[in-house]
Design an enzyme around this catalytic site. Sequence first.
Site, PDB file in Angstrom:
ATOM      1  N   GLU A   1       0.833  -1.207   0.000  1.00 18.69           N
ATOM      2  CA  GLU A   1       0.000   0.000   0.000  1.00 18.69           C
ATOM      3  C   GLU A   1       0.869   1.258   0.000  1.00 18.69           C
ATOM      4  OE1 GLU A   1      -2.448  -0.313   3.475  1.00 18.69           O
ATOM      5  OE2 GLU A   1      -3.879  -1.689   2.540  1.00 18.69           O
TER       6      GLU A   1
ATOM      7  N   GLU B   1      -6.193  -7.474  -0.394  1.00 13.86           N
ATOM      8  CA  GLU B   1      -6.340  -7.315   1.061  1.00 13.86           C
ATOM      9  C   GLU B   1      -7.698  -6.680   1.335  1.00 13.86           C
ATOM     10  OE1 GLU B   1      -2.912  -5.678   3.362  1.00 13.86           O
ATOM     11  OE2 GLU B   1      -4.456  -4.551   4.420  1.00 13.86           O
TER      12      GLU B   1
ATOM     13  N   TRP C   1      -7.756 -10.208   5.254  1.00 10.55           N
ATOM     14  CA  TRP C   1      -6.730  -9.908   6.254  1.00 10.55           C
ATOM     15  C   TRP C   1      -7.278 -10.187   7.654  1.00 10.55           C
ATOM     16  CZ3 TRP C   1      -1.695  -8.227   6.090  1.00 10.55           C
ATOM     17  CH2 TRP C   1      -1.188  -7.579   7.227  1.00 10.55           C
TER      18      TRP C   1
ATOM     19  N   LYS D   1      -3.885 -10.854  17.412  1.00 11.11           N
ATOM     20  CA  LYS D   1      -3.867  -9.646  18.235  1.00 11.11           C
ATOM     21  C   LYS D   1      -5.286  -9.396  18.761  1.00 11.11           C
ATOM     22  CE  LYS D   1      -2.325  -4.824  17.718  1.00 11.11           C
ATOM     23  NZ  LYS D   1      -1.894  -3.823  16.751  1.00 11.11           N
TER      24      LYS D   1
END
Length: 324
Positions: A157, A244, A278, A283
Amino acid sequence: MKPKFKLKTAVIFLGVIISFNLQAQPVKLHGNLSIQGIQLTDEHGKPVVLNGVSYGWSNWWSEFYNEKSVAWLANDWKCDVIRAAMGIEPDGGYIEKPQWTKEKIETVIKAAIKNNIYVIIDWHSHNIRLPEAKEFFADMATKYGKNPHVIYELYNEPVKDSWTQVKDYSIELIKIIRAIDPDNLILVGSPHWDQDINLAADEPITGYKNIMYTCHFYAGTHGQSLRDKCDYAIKKGIPVFISESAGMEASGNGPINYAEWQKWIDWCASNKISLVTWSVSAKRETCSMMKQGVSPEGNWKETDLQESGIKTRELLRKQAESQK
Ligand code: MG
């Protein structure tokens, strides 16, 4: 009569096994990919749509870059494609630890080849790093360019670069790759976090085959106005690949916007556009598909997955079923 019946049963059984194996091994089914007009096409001349997931940044989620997780994503999640997101600039990324990083990426590439799924080698950067990228992609093309599985993504990106800068950078890399590998698919980024694909469409790269342009969406932030840009690009005649995407906000957090995510999924299906979600990571944020503390080696139960992981797996299995 009896032996004949048995033979017939055996033939049907064999047929089921063969078709199951073909479904489970997209590269055996589709072989070399190419672009016909704006459509991604397989080696039999049929349109092909790839659906799959992206690993998280290799510098932060290296433990997931292993052979067993690839096999699980291929067989249980029914991914046609996976994306190895090679972190470039952060601590622990390719610039700081090139050999270690490359080993992680190559583990995933080799496992994808073994499992006969496609693999995107993603230069996961937000800034231009041309000398390092040249060296890396020359190495990848030399090692893996003969495998139909491999797709090169030159620039995850861009953030501040203009289309002219991204275009010039991409052409330099395309020249390097094409001198070694004449045919594998190459994905080119577009400015402003892969959202200004309209700028690429106004002034596309010419003179090279099997080039596609990427758009990234996060459905909690990006809706119809970004689809309009993609529609504009399609009308202009450039091939689009969603390398993505996800259902929540562009930050990777916040609630999943199911209505808007579904609009994107439907838009991709109706335009026969490939879709990668994605990310394979753990996390405490919405876009991470796994819960913290799970084994990085696959074999995940639903209780090991966060909401986006459960929904993405459901989507991929449904997409695989509908392609049968
Ligand atoms: Mg090749």
